[in-house]
Design a protein around this motif. Structure first.
Motif, PDB file in Angstrom:
ATOM      1  N   ILE A   4       0.855  -1.181   0.000  1.00 31.59           N
ATOM      2  CA  ILE A   4       0.000   0.000   0.000  1.00 31.59           C
ATOM      3  C   ILE A   4       0.895   1.235   0.000  1.00 31.59           C
ATOM      4  O   ILE A   4       1.772   1.370   0.856  1.00 31.59           O
ATOM      5  CB  ILE A   4      -0.937  -0.016   1.219  1.00 31.59           C
ATOM      6  N   CYS A   8      -2.699   6.100   0.273  1.00 31.01           N
ATOM      7  CA  CYS A   8      -3.809   5.500   1.031  1.00 31.01           C
ATOM      8  C   CYS A   8      -4.557   6.554   1.843  1.00 31.01           C
ATOM      9  O   CYS A   8      -3.945   7.389   2.512  1.00 31.01           O
ATOM     10  CB  CYS A   8      -3.244   4.430   1.963  1.00 31.01           C
ATOM     11  N   ILE A   9      -5.893   6.494   1.765  1.00 36.44           N
ATOM     12  CA  ILE A   9      -6.726   7.456   2.501  1.00 36.44           C
ATOM     13  C   ILE A   9      -7.343   6.831   3.759  1.00 36.44           C
ATOM     14  O   ILE A   9      -8.280   7.379   4.339  1.00 36.44           O
ATOM     15  CB  ILE A   9      -7.837   8.040   1.593  1.00 36.44           C
ATOM     16  N   ASN A  10      -6.853   5.656   4.153  1.00 39.19           N
ATOM     17  CA  ASN A  10      -7.302   4.994   5.387  1.00 39.19           C
ATOM     18  C   ASN A  10      -8.820   4.775   5.438  1.00 39.19           C
ATOM     19  O   ASN A  10      -9.446   5.009   6.474  1.00 39.19           O
ATOM     20  CB  ASN A  10      -6.840   5.801   6.612  1.00 39.19           C
ATOM     21  N   ASP A  12     -10.350   1.845   5.051  1.00 36.09           N
ATOM     22  CA  ASP A  12     -10.677   0.545   5.643  1.00 36.09           C
ATOM     23  C   ASP A  12     -11.556  -0.345   4.755  1.00 36.09           C
ATOM     24  O   ASP A  12     -12.164  -1.285   5.230  1.00 36.09           O
ATOM     25  CB  ASP A  12     -11.357   0.712   7.012  1.00 36.09           C
ATOM     26  N   VAL A  13     -11.605  -0.044   3.452  1.00 36.34           N
ATOM     27  CA  VAL A  13     -12.396  -0.886   2.555  1.00 36.34           C
ATOM     28  C   VAL A  13     -11.666  -2.206   2.261  1.00 36.34           C
ATOM     29  O   VAL A  13     -12.290  -3.253   2.132  1.00 36.34           O
ATOM     30  CB  VAL A  13     -12.707  -0.133   1.238  1.00 36.34           C
ATOM     31  N   CYS A  14     -10.357  -2.148   2.183  1.00 36.36           N
ATOM     32  CA  CYS A  14      -9.602  -3.321   1.742  1.00 36.36           C
ATOM     33  C   CYS A  14      -9.447  -4.399   2.811  1.00 36.36           C
ATOM     34  O   CYS A  14      -9.527  -5.594   2.513  1.00 36.36           O
ATOM     35  CB  CYS A  14      -8.218  -2.906   1.268  1.00 36.36           C
ATOM     36  N   TYR A  30      -2.787   2.229   5.918  1.00 33.68           N
ATOM     37  CA  TYR A  30      -2.955   0.794   6.047  1.00 33.68           C
ATOM     38  C   TYR A  30      -1.710   0.108   5.493  1.00 33.68           C
ATOM     39  O   TYR A  30      -1.029   0.655   4.613  1.00 33.68           O
ATOM     40  CB  TYR A  30      -4.228   0.327   5.326  1.00 33.68           C
ATOM     41  N   CYS A  53     -10.018  -0.978  -3.710  1.00 31.59           N
ATOM     42  CA  CYS A  53      -9.401   0.286  -3.278  1.00 31.59           C
ATOM     43  C   CYS A  53      -9.888   1.445  -4.151  1.00 31.59           C
ATOM     44  O   CYS A  53      -9.703   1.426  -5.364  1.00 31.59           O
ATOM     45  CB  CYS A  53      -7.877   0.191  -3.340  1.00 31.59           C
ATOM     46  N   PRO A  54     -10.480   2.459  -3.535  1.00 29.37           N
ATOM     47  CA  PRO A  54     -11.057   3.562  -4.312  1.00 29.37           C
ATOM     48  C   PRO A  54     -10.016   4.494  -4.917  1.00 29.37           C
ATOM     49  O   PRO A  54     -10.336   5.261  -5.827  1.00 29.37           O
ATOM     50  CB  PRO A  54     -11.929   4.296  -3.298  1.00 29.37           C
ATOM     51  N   VAL A  55      -8.786   4.440  -4.415  1.00 32.74           N
ATOM     52  CA  VAL A  55      -7.766   5.356  -4.943  1.00 32.74           C
ATOM     53  C   VAL A  55      -6.618   4.617  -5.638  1.00 32.74           C
ATOM     54  O   VAL A  55      -5.599   5.220  -5.983  1.00 32.74           O
ATOM     55  CB  VAL A  55      -7.216   6.286  -3.835  1.00 32.74           C
ATOM     56  N   CYS A  57      -4.237   2.563  -4.756  1.00 32.63           N
ATOM     57  CA  CYS A  57      -2.914   2.787  -4.171  1.00 32.63           C
ATOM     58  C   CYS A  57      -2.239   1.485  -3.755  1.00 32.63           C
ATOM     59  O   CYS A  57      -1.291   1.496  -2.975  1.00 32.63           O
ATOM     60  CB  CYS A  57      -3.028   3.737  -2.982  1.00 32.63           C
TER      61      CYS A  57
HETATM   62 FE1  SF4 Z   1      -6.022   2.550   1.896  1.00 33.40          FE
HETATM   63 FE2  SF4 Z   1      -6.998   1.677  -0.450  1.00 33.40          FE
HETATM   64 FE3  SF4 Z   1      -7.154   0.133   1.757  1.00 33.40          FE
HETATM   65 FE4  SF4 Z   1      -8.669   2.347   1.565  1.00 33.40          FE
HETATM   66  S1  SF4 Z   1      -8.798   0.491   0.251  1.00 33.40           S
HETATM   67  S2  SF4 Z   1      -7.482   1.660   3.387  1.00 33.40           S
HETATM   68  S3  SF4 Z   1      -7.279   3.729   0.452  1.00 33.40           S
HETATM   69  S4  SF4 Z   1      -5.265   0.792   0.703  1.00 33.40           S
END
Ligand code: SF4
Length: 82
Positions: A4, A8-10, A12-14, A30, A53-55, A57
């Protein structure tokens, strides 16, 4: 293993999507434990964290490059408990 980046915008989706429990909240972002990450080999056709992951990363970890065979061997070790 996957990694990651600091994008990462933290969110918590992943973490809940990881079949290996390899993702946790780190100090800044994360993080992925390379000892637990099989890039979803053995579980899914695609890396689930990358899918959600929405961004975008999550990348291949340049410091933990592994072949499909190595990832599968890790999966076997993890499910074998040893
Ligand atoms: Fe970070 Fe992507 Fe996980 Fe969201 S889904 S916590 S942005 S690594």
């Amino acid at each position: 293993a996957l990694k990651i980046t600091d994008e990462c915008i933290n969110c918590d989706v992943c973490a809940p999507e990881c079949p290996n429990g390899a993702i946790s909240q780190g100090e800044e972002t994360y993080v992925i434990d390379p000892n637990l990450c099989t890039e979803c080999v053995g579980h899914y056709e695609t890396s689930q964290c990358v899918e959600v992951c929405p961004v975008d990363c999550i990348i291949k970890d340049p410091d933990h490059q592994e072949t499909e065979e190595e990832l599968r061997a890790k999966y076997e070790r993890l499910i074998g408990g040893g």
